[in-house]
Design a protein around this motif. Sequence first.
Motif, short mmCIF file in Angstrom:
data_model
loop_
_atom_site.label_atom_id
_atom_site.label_comp_id
_atom_site.label_asym_id
_atom_site.label_seq_id
_atom_site.Cartn_x
_atom_site.Cartn_y
_atom_site.Cartn_z
N UNK A 1 0.87 -1.14 0.03
CA UNK A 1 0.23 -0.13 -0.11
C UNK A 1 0.82 1.35 0.02
N UNK A 2 2.27 1.29 0.31
CA UNK A 2 3.14 2.25 0.22
C UNK A 2 3.76 2.64 -1.28
N UNK A 3 4.02 3.88 -1.34
CA UNK A 3 4.90 4.21 -2.39
C UNK A 3 6.22 3.39 -2.38
N UNK B 1 11.36 3.71 -8.81
CA UNK B 1 10.44 5.17 -8.47
C UNK B 1 9.14 4.71 -8.41
N UNK B 2 8.18 5.69 -8.17
CA UNK B 2 6.76 5.66 -7.78
C UNK B 2 5.97 4.93 -8.82
N UNK B 3 6.07 5.09 -10.13
CA UNK B 3 5.63 4.26 -11.14
C UNK B 3 5.45 2.83 -10.86
N UNK B 4 6.42 2.25 -10.23
CA UNK B 4 6.20 0.85 -10.06
C UNK B 4 5.56 0.24 -8.65
N UNK B 5 5.07 1.09 -7.99
CA UNK B 5 4.35 0.72 -6.85
C UNK B 5 3.12 -0.30 -7.03
N UNK B 6 2.56 -0.85 -6.29
CA UNK B 6 1.74 -2.10 -6.44
C UNK B 6 0.00 -1.49 -6.31
N UNK B 7 -0.02 -0.56 -5.13
CA UNK B 7 -1.41 -0.25 -4.94
C UNK B 7 -1.36 1.39 -4.56
#
Length: 495
Positions: free
Chosen positions: A397-399, A454-460
């Motif tokens: 759920x995190x960046x 970076x951020x664009x790879x976060x899951x949720x």
Amino acid sequence: MRLPRASGVLLHPTSLPGPHGSGDFGPSAYHFVDWLAVAGQKLWQFLPLGGLGPGNSPYMSTSAFAGNVLLIDLTELRQHGWLDDADLQPADGLWAHAVNFPAVAPFRMERLARAARRFDAQGSESDWAGFSRFCAEHASWLDDYALFMTLDELHHGAFWCDWPQPLARREPAALAQIAAQHAERIQFWKFCQWCFFRQWAHLRTYAHERGVQMVGDIPIFIAQQSADVWARPELFELDDHGRLLAVAGAPPDSFSATGQHWGNPLYRWQAHADEGYAWWTERIRRTFELVDIVRIDHFRGFVAYWSIPATDTHAMNGHWEPGPGAALFEAVTAALGELRIIAEDLGVITPEVDALRRDFALPGMRILQFAFGEGNAHAYLPHNHEHDTAVYTGTHDNDTTPGWWHTLPEHVRHHVREYLAIDGRDIHWDLIRAACASVADTVIVPMQDVLGLPTEHRMNYPGKAEGNWSWRFGWGDVGPLPAQRLRALCTLYRR
């Protein structure tokens, strides 16, 4: 129960590389186990393995017991002769670095249907014996699940409470008629579950042989459109027609200023108590047949949960309702003994939530991304950690940690730099080192942080209904250094 001092990586199987649009239990899963072993990691944590719900969320499964059939390795089915080389040619729209769910789901489901037909026509005697044995051993949930999934297809995904009343109310004559008319499709869903459980058991054995244990995830709530709610409506807060009276969520917090509206049905806890929490006991028992350690999501909901009016589209008007508390865990412990459970105790945590966790010796969670900027008494700062704790740089759920760092206010960055004695240029490894050095028994690091993405790879993105759960990586993105650095840190800090 105290867990041994160890570390691991958080990676959902859908994020693995592979040729068929999403990761699965195929060769890349075995390669990832090998990579974990080389990296000195003893734990593989993942998200719930159940079927996907709205928004492709693994936290809104169609069954509390069934597996996600999209994780089935199609190449293994070819080895049995149930698929051929032509079946495995990738289709258009299957991306390498993200799961394109609208393309992946029909591609994989169609191949599974081909495999089921060939199994039915030419399966060996031993295969049929294994399938029949599986169906018998899992009949308590499998029969309802296969029937529900068939009915869901027949009614094009309409909520089960809107099906014809004889089916919605599970009248025996109506269900028998469907079972007779659609026996082949019902068997298809059972075949898929057999393949899922069979392949997972082999992968888990492979992991154990290499010193890697599996850390699973139980969502506290399940989806309204699920076999469980349809089969046991008396256990959920529904009206006489099966419609929701209230839904689950979370109050406003650091993830969302308006709270989180999850939409899951709430439990009728008195009904669970009246049957000695048998449904929950069975759910946990079945999960431990698949994994070695279980993370229970939203643990605080067992003390009190956020109840939102079913007509609301946001969580602002919710209120707290009491959960079952110790009674549930006493029943589960009496039936199953002491269990290796991690309590996800994030969010609005009260002394009662902490007391429940401690009474049953369940490790809690500490998130390093939440530790800084609020003074040195914060429980998530490493000098305040306890042994009986699982520490994460961040969760699904995190960046990602690099993304988190680049969005921090300067005063928080200053605290991070001062506390860790760093300059922030290698922030993901700085947090990984801090986690590994902690006295906490367990450390889990998302694969995105291992790779410094970076951020664009976060899951949720909590509170965002669409566009989640699709991240994938390629082995070309990894290289030798991450495994070497992880292993060195785990050797240094005795993990």
